[in-house]
Scaffold this motif. Sequence first.
Motif, PDB file in Angstrom:
ATOM      1  N   UNK A 280       0.828  -1.205   0.000  1.00  0.00           N
ATOM      2  CA  UNK A 280       0.000   0.000   0.000  1.00  0.00           C
ATOM      3  C   UNK A 280       0.865   1.260   0.000  1.00  0.00           C
ATOM      4  N   UNK A 281       1.950   1.251   0.734  1.00  0.00           N
ATOM      5  CA  UNK A 281       2.836   2.424   0.756  1.00  0.00           C
ATOM      6  C   UNK A 281       3.431   2.675  -0.633  1.00  0.00           C
ATOM      7  N   UNK A 282       3.777   1.619  -1.336  1.00  0.00           N
ATOM      8  CA  UNK A 282       4.340   1.798  -2.669  1.00  0.00           C
ATOM      9  C   UNK A 282       3.275   2.321  -3.637  1.00  0.00           C
ATOM     10  N   UNK A 283       2.031   1.863  -3.490  1.00  0.00           N
ATOM     11  CA  UNK A 283       0.951   2.394  -4.312  1.00  0.00           C
ATOM     12  C   UNK A 283       0.748   3.882  -4.036  1.00  0.00           C
ATOM     13  N   UNK A 284       0.839   4.264  -2.766  1.00  0.00           N
ATOM     14  CA  UNK A 284       0.718   5.686  -2.409  1.00  0.00           C
ATOM     15  C   UNK A 284       1.846   6.491  -3.042  1.00  0.00           C
ATOM     16  N   UNK A 304      -1.498   7.614  16.303  1.00  0.00           N
ATOM     17  CA  UNK A 304      -0.119   7.238  16.017  1.00  0.00           C
ATOM     18  C   UNK A 304      -0.011   6.472  14.703  1.00  0.00           C
ATOM     19  N   UNK A 305      -1.004   5.631  14.418  1.00  0.00           N
ATOM     20  CA  UNK A 305      -0.989   4.909  13.141  1.00  0.00           C
ATOM     21  C   UNK A 305      -1.261   5.852  11.973  1.00  0.00           C
ATOM     22  N   UNK A 306      -2.178   6.798  12.177  1.00  0.00           N
ATOM     23  CA  UNK A 306      -2.417   7.808  11.120  1.00  0.00           C
ATOM     24  C   UNK A 306      -1.147   8.587  10.827  1.00  0.00           C
ATOM     25  N   UNK A 307      -0.401   8.911  11.892  1.00  0.00           N
ATOM     26  CA  UNK A 307       0.797   9.744  11.715  1.00  0.00           C
ATOM     27  C   UNK A 307       1.825   9.077  10.805  1.00  0.00           C
ATOM     28  N   UNK A 308       1.938   7.763  10.877  1.00  0.00           N
ATOM     29  CA  UNK A 308       2.925   7.077  10.026  1.00  0.00           C
ATOM     30  C   UNK A 308       2.610   7.289   8.548  1.00  0.00           C
ATOM     31  N   UNK A 309       1.320   7.276   8.214  1.00  0.00           N
ATOM     32  CA  UNK A 309       0.925   7.522   6.825  1.00  0.00           C
ATOM     33  C   UNK A 309       1.036   9.011   6.486  1.00  0.00           C
ATOM     34  N   UNK A 310       0.633   9.865   7.421  1.00  0.00           N
ATOM     35  CA  UNK A 310       0.693  11.305   7.187  1.00  0.00           C
ATOM     36  C   UNK A 310       2.131  11.753   6.963  1.00  0.00           C
ATOM     37  N   UNK A 311       3.082  11.152   7.691  1.00  0.00           N
ATOM     38  CA  UNK A 311       4.498  11.476   7.487  1.00  0.00           C
ATOM     39  C   UNK A 311       4.907  11.198   6.045  1.00  0.00           C
ATOM     40  N   UNK A 312       4.435  10.082   5.510  1.00  0.00           N
ATOM     41  CA  UNK A 312       4.744   9.741   4.114  1.00  0.00           C
ATOM     42  C   UNK A 312       4.158  10.778   3.175  1.00  0.00           C
TER      43      UNK A 312
END
Length: 372
Positions: A280-284, A304-312
């Motif tokens: 999913x991160x690579x698709x993003x 905290x889980x949202x933040x990991x994606x928001x950082x990306x």
Amino acid sequence: MKTWADMLKATDAAILDWAARQPWSEPMRRCMQDAEWHAEGDVWTHTGMVFDEVARLTEYPTLSRTEQITLLFVALLHDAGKPATSIIDPETGRTRSPKHSLVGATMARQILRDLGCDLSTREHIVNLVRYHGRPPYLLEARDPEREVIRLSWLLSNRLLYLFALADTRGRHAEEMSRPEDTLHLWRDTAEDHGCFTCRYAFANDQARFLYFRDELTSLHYTPHLDYRCTLTMLSALPGAGKDTWLARERPGLPIVSLDAVREELDVDAADNQGTVIQTAREQCREHLRAHRDFAFNATNLIAQLRKRWIDLFADYGARIEIIYLEPPLAVILRQNKERQASVPESVIRRLSDKVEIPTLAEAHHVSLVVPD
């Protein structure tokens, strides 16, 4: 009284009488407090005293009824977490209640949700419960200015200050370790920064976003708005209608969905999710590199889980909006049963108790949506 609408029409005395008969009040009656801080005794006695002090505030008659009810419920619930957190310090023998405000905030959300309190008012009360103990300790804060500015985007500093006055007055202490002068300092600091009765006025949304990420070097700096794309992050319990919302509100928008990735990789939700997250991160990243608007669809229930994606997303210069969906729990459970891959009801109920509602401290824009 069974609903929030009943509360808004009730007298203060009727609200206190209702609270005294609720199951969560009994543990408060049995929970004793530190005698030096609370010579009045148990938590419920202190709660009643604070409730009375709220109504005695000079400013109380000038508040709207919603503001009054907000303060009264903060009084009722601010220490509701103490029975679950109180311990005797083995070294000093004194009673402590570490993180009781966090537990109380979770309890407040559940109680208010069951009453049918509107989402905005509910979360305001929850945040006031969570941060009710901050004003007396402003001088101990590493950055007092930051404290009042940050909280102005989560709650009303004026109501927080007024509650702190009532909380200080609603107790018997051997020594007044919470002088009201320290509370006035909270008011004065907030007024100096223009955020006592409203949110602090950042130069723009990007300035606020960077400030909460500790990336804004000066409050006087105005960042250039040059977003490379817009990322729409969905946040909701399973069965809340995220796919339906996207189809109706963002038709045609590319979507990165954790459920879709699991299906593609044939990975069960109970299995290790490492490969799912990596894919999913690579698709993003593909969308981000192309400066393409897209949606990220997952439960995203914990900050905290949202933040990991928001950082990306932030690393690629995206404008980030979070859409939080919260239909009634009964609707979620019904819709979940109708899904092809339903989630056990026990899991949904457990997740609902752990939800951390997104705030404007996390993204450029946040919408709290109650679907029809």
